[in-house]
Design a protein around this motif. Sequence first.
Motif, short mmCIF file in Angstrom:
data_model
loop_
_atom_site.label_atom_id
_atom_site.label_comp_id
_atom_site.label_asym_id
_atom_site.label_seq_id
_atom_site.Cartn_x
_atom_site.Cartn_y
_atom_site.Cartn_z
N LEU A 196 3.73 -5.62 -10.58
CA LEU A 196 4.71 -5.26 -9.55
C LEU A 196 4.65 -6.24 -8.37
O LEU A 196 5.69 -6.62 -7.82
CB LEU A 196 4.48 -3.83 -9.07
N GLY A 197 3.45 -6.66 -8.01
CA GLY A 197 3.31 -7.63 -6.93
C GLY A 197 3.93 -8.97 -7.29
O GLY A 197 4.60 -9.60 -6.46
N VAL A 198 3.73 -9.42 -8.52
CA VAL A 198 4.32 -10.69 -8.96
C VAL A 198 5.85 -10.58 -8.98
O VAL A 198 6.54 -11.51 -8.55
CB VAL A 198 3.75 -11.11 -10.34
N ILE A 199 6.36 -9.47 -9.45
CA ILE A 199 7.82 -9.26 -9.44
C ILE A 199 8.34 -9.34 -8.02
O ILE A 199 9.37 -9.98 -7.74
CB ILE A 199 8.19 -7.92 -10.11
N PHE A 200 7.65 -8.68 -7.10
CA PHE A 200 8.06 -8.71 -5.69
C PHE A 200 8.04 -10.13 -5.15
O PHE A 200 8.98 -10.57 -4.48
CB PHE A 200 7.13 -7.82 -4.86
N LEU A 201 6.98 -10.89 -5.44
CA LEU A 201 6.87 -12.25 -4.93
C LEU A 201 7.96 -13.16 -5.50
O LEU A 201 8.54 -13.97 -4.77
CB LEU A 201 5.49 -12.83 -5.25
N VAL A 202 8.27 -13.01 -6.79
CA VAL A 202 9.30 -13.84 -7.41
C VAL A 202 10.66 -13.53 -6.80
O VAL A 202 11.42 -14.44 -6.44
CB VAL A 202 9.31 -13.65 -8.94
N LEU A 237 0.81 -1.22 0.00
CA LEU A 237 0.00 0.00 0.00
C LEU A 237 0.84 1.27 0.00
O LEU A 237 0.44 2.29 -0.56
CB LEU A 237 -0.93 0.01 1.22
N ALA A 238 2.01 1.24 0.63
CA ALA A 238 2.81 2.44 0.76
C ALA A 238 3.84 2.62 -0.35
O ALA A 238 4.09 3.74 -0.80
CB ALA A 238 3.53 2.43 2.11
N LEU A 239 4.46 1.55 -0.79
CA LEU A 239 5.58 1.69 -1.72
C LEU A 239 5.21 1.46 -3.18
O LEU A 239 5.63 2.22 -4.05
CB LEU A 239 6.70 0.72 -1.30
N LEU A 240 4.45 0.43 -3.46
CA LEU A 240 4.17 0.10 -4.86
C LEU A 240 3.42 1.19 -5.63
O LEU A 240 3.72 1.41 -6.80
CB LEU A 240 3.42 -1.23 -4.96
N PRO A 241 2.46 1.91 -5.03
CA PRO A 241 1.76 2.94 -5.81
C PRO A 241 2.68 4.01 -6.39
O PRO A 241 2.35 4.64 -7.39
CB PRO A 241 0.77 3.54 -4.81
N GLN A 242 3.85 4.21 -5.81
CA GLN A 242 4.79 5.20 -6.33
C GLN A 242 5.29 4.81 -7.72
O GLN A 242 5.74 5.67 -8.48
CB GLN A 242 5.97 5.34 -5.39
N PHE A 243 5.25 3.53 -8.03
CA PHE A 243 5.77 3.04 -9.30
C PHE A 243 4.67 2.78 -10.34
O PHE A 243 4.94 2.26 -11.41
CB PHE A 243 6.58 1.76 -9.07
N ILE A 293 -4.23 0.49 -14.01
CA ILE A 293 -3.57 0.56 -12.70
C ILE A 293 -3.59 -0.80 -12.00
O ILE A 293 -2.55 -1.23 -11.48
CB ILE A 293 -4.18 1.67 -11.83
N PRO A 294 -4.72 -1.52 -11.97
CA PRO A 294 -4.71 -2.84 -11.31
C PRO A 294 -3.71 -3.81 -11.95
O PRO A 294 -3.05 -4.58 -11.24
CB PRO A 294 -6.14 -3.34 -11.47
N GLN A 295 -3.59 -3.76 -13.27
CA GLN A 295 -2.63 -4.64 -13.94
C GLN A 295 -1.20 -4.28 -13.57
O GLN A 295 -0.36 -5.16 -13.36
CB GLN A 295 -2.81 -4.58 -15.46
N GLN A 296 -0.90 -3.00 -13.47
CA GLN A 296 0.44 -2.57 -13.08
C GLN A 296 0.76 -3.04 -11.65
O GLN A 296 1.86 -3.52 -11.39
CB GLN A 296 0.57 -1.05 -13.16
N MET A 297 -0.22 -2.88 -10.76
CA MET A 297 -0.01 -3.33 -9.38
C MET A 297 0.19 -4.84 -9.33
O MET A 297 1.04 -5.34 -8.58
CB MET A 297 -1.21 -2.93 -8.50
N LEU A 298 -0.57 -5.56 -10.13
CA LEU A 298 -0.44 -7.02 -10.17
C LEU A 298 0.95 -7.42 -10.67
O LEU A 298 1.60 -8.29 -10.08
CB LEU A 298 -1.53 -7.62 -11.04
#
Length: 121
Positions: A64-70, A43-49, A57-62
């Motif tokens: 970024l989230g997948v990149i983070f998880l990997v 919630l705090a860091l990913l929206p900046q990117f 926007i939801p696809q971008q968050m998804l």
Amino acid sequence: MASVQRKRRRLGARASRAANLDVTVQKGIFMNVLNPKVSLFFLALLPQFVHPSAGQIPQQMLVLGVIFLVQALVVFTLVSIGAEKLRHWLLSNERIARRIHWLKGVLFAVIGIQIAFSERS
């Protein structure tokens, strides 16, 4: 007959380890799902990117989230493998293993003494 019993014991030990691994993985997933730090990070860091001009926007968050998880999976896997190798190396050396056990005993004794002499508030 004795070899059959040994084989059964080994198979039982393997099944037990597999069951323990399953339980450990389930606990890890459960703990991470309930971990507020991960939610706060997303919630705090990913929206900046996320850039609205770049598309959904939801696809971008998804993504970024997948990149983070990997990357987290890779890092944690490497740390786990390294820790296991270090553990094996440390405990295979009898002199180091004895010192580790002695240090653990001293540490627990110090903690016990601190608890015994601490004042309750």
